[in-house]
Design a protein around this motif. Structure first.
Motif, mmCIF file in Angstrom:
data_model
loop_
_atom_site.group_PDB
_atom_site.id
_atom_site.type_symbol
_atom_site.label_atom_id
_atom_site.label_comp_id
_atom_site.label_asym_id
_atom_site.label_seq_id
_atom_site.Cartn_x
_atom_site.Cartn_y
_atom_site.Cartn_z
ATOM 1 N N TRP A 1 -14.894 12.459 -5.018
ATOM 2 C CA TRP A 1 -15.678 13.844 -4.548
ATOM 3 C C TRP A 1 -14.998 14.246 -3.335
ATOM 4 C CZ3 TRP A 1 -17.072 14.060 0.628
ATOM 5 C CH2 TRP A 1 -17.891 15.038 1.077
ATOM 6 N N ALA B 1 -11.868 16.319 -4.724
ATOM 7 C CA ALA B 1 -12.397 17.529 -5.095
ATOM 8 C C ALA B 1 -12.762 18.610 -4.206
ATOM 9 C CB ALA B 1 -13.605 17.329 -6.215
ATOM 10 N N GLU C 1 -12.958 18.754 -11.265
ATOM 11 C CA GLU C 1 -13.638 17.609 -11.246
ATOM 12 C C GLU C 1 -13.199 16.831 -12.570
ATOM 13 O OE1 GLU C 1 -17.998 18.925 -9.639
ATOM 14 O OE2 GLU C 1 -17.789 19.030 -11.646
#
Length: 378
Positions: free
Chosen positions: A55, A58, A84
């Motif tokens: 996460w 990204a 992603e």
């Protein structure tokens, strides 16, 4: 005698001074504050030896605002899902292949992914027609080899071997430019996660965290196509050209501003009108139709990529700074556009002249640009 210490201190001081003024810092250095802030705020699970969670990686690429107010600048402007999928691939045992036409930020994305995942984007193999197998596997220190024979000390690790041993991310640029037999040296590395060293009767086994990011140019198909065996080892992610003119203007503006700061050039945002004009010209010639869809035009032989638009605007800013009043104007970008468009002196020049006379000449608010184009094309 203190001379050796003084010399060492002087060398260290010089090295620090040079390091502080490098023309283009590595991603992990240029954006060290953002990476540090992300690491501090990142409470999600991280794969083994990753500096950040998927996460957070990204977020580093796509931008965002952290709970403490820290702004993470976007490194890639495009579909979120693409990033992603790329990040998720690196979290598996599949290597990542970034594919696209020239100027779609493949190298840029590759570098920033490696910086965010491993904290080091420098484990790089640059692919060319002359890239030897040693660049991917390993080489030898021939002085050591001749003096003592094959030994671990005589072995020279490639960036890929180092990444395997340390659980890092290796990068391979322009994979399809590497000869096919050299490409295939990756098959065992990617499938077995092992690099045999038969001269020593040993092998290097990859530790967790190891992976490979490769880039390849869509226009290079047919030069050294990947074998089906090698292609199966990669998860391919295609990076598209910017979907809209505004997205491309945003990308060009951001990169020009970053490059301009490193070169002490005027801010690119002051010349946003000319940036928008350059992007419009490139997109129309690339697509073969004007932005309003009313006029069909011929496309030149060049790619007219976003990267080339960035180069044209940066050069224009340099002209404005050193030979103008510091404000980006039509005359500062016209010659750069001409150089980007006219790659074939015969065919491309005709295409460019037709575009100037049928599109640029008739467009409201483009009279200064039309005159600049006529002047540089005379």
């Amino acid at each position: 005698m203190t001379m050796p210490e003084t010399s060492a201190t002087t060398a260290e001081t010089v090295g620090e001074a040079v390091g502080a003024e490098v023309l283009r810092p590595h991603a992990e250095d240029a954006f060290a504050d953002e990476l540090k802030a992300l690491a501090a705020a990142d409470d999600r699970p991280r794969p083994v030896r990753w500096r950040l969670s998927p996460w957070a990686v990204a977020t580093y690429l796509l931008g965002g605002t952290l709970p403490d107010g820290t702004v993470i600048t976007p490194k890639y402007v495009g579909p979120r899902r693409i990033i992603e999928v790329a990040v998720t691939t690196l979290a598996t045992d599949r290597a990542l292949l970034l594919l696209g036409v020239p100027g779609t930020a493949k190298t840029w994305v590759s570098e920033h992914l490696a910086a965010a995942v491993s904290g080091d984007s420098t484990l790089l193999v640059q692919g060319t027609a002359g890239t030897p197998e040693e660049a991917i596997r390993y080489g030898w220190n021939y002085a050591q080899l001749l003096a003592h024979g094959p030994s671990r000390d005589a072995l020279v690790s490639s960036p890929v071997m180092r990444a395997m041993a340390e659980g890092m991310t290796a990068r391979i640029e322009e994979l399809t430019r590497i000869p096919a037999d050299v490409q295939d040296s990756l098959i065992t590395i990617l499938s077995e996660k092992t690099l045999p060293v038969p001269e020593l009767g040993q092998e290097i086994q990859a530790v967790r965290g190891f992976n490979v990011i490769a880039t390849a140019n869509d226009r290079d198909r047919g030069i050294n196509d990947l074998s089906s065996a090698l292609r199966r080892r990669f998860n391919t992610v295609v990076l598209p050209l910017p979907a809209t003119a505004e997205a491309e203007v945003d990308i060009v503006s951001r990169r020009v501003d970053q490059i301009g700061r490193s070169l002490d050039l005027p801010g690119g945002l002051e010349g946003i009108a000319e940036i928008r004009r350059v992007v419009t010209v490139f997109r129309e010639l690339r697509d073969g139709v004007t932005a309003d869809g009313r006029t069909k035009i011929k496309s030149p032989s060049g790619t007219l990529s976003t990267a080339e638009a960035i180069s044209v605007v940066t050069n224009g800013l340099a002209l404005a700074a050193h030979f103008g009043d510091g404000v980006l104007r039509p005359g500062d970008v016209a010659s750069g556009i001409l150089g980007a468009v006219v790659r074939d002196p015969a065919a491309d020049r005709v295409i460019w002249q037709e575009y100037v006379e049928t599109v640029v000449r008739e467009r409201d608010g483009w009279k200064d640009f039309y005159r600049a184009c006529r002047e540089v094309g005379a």
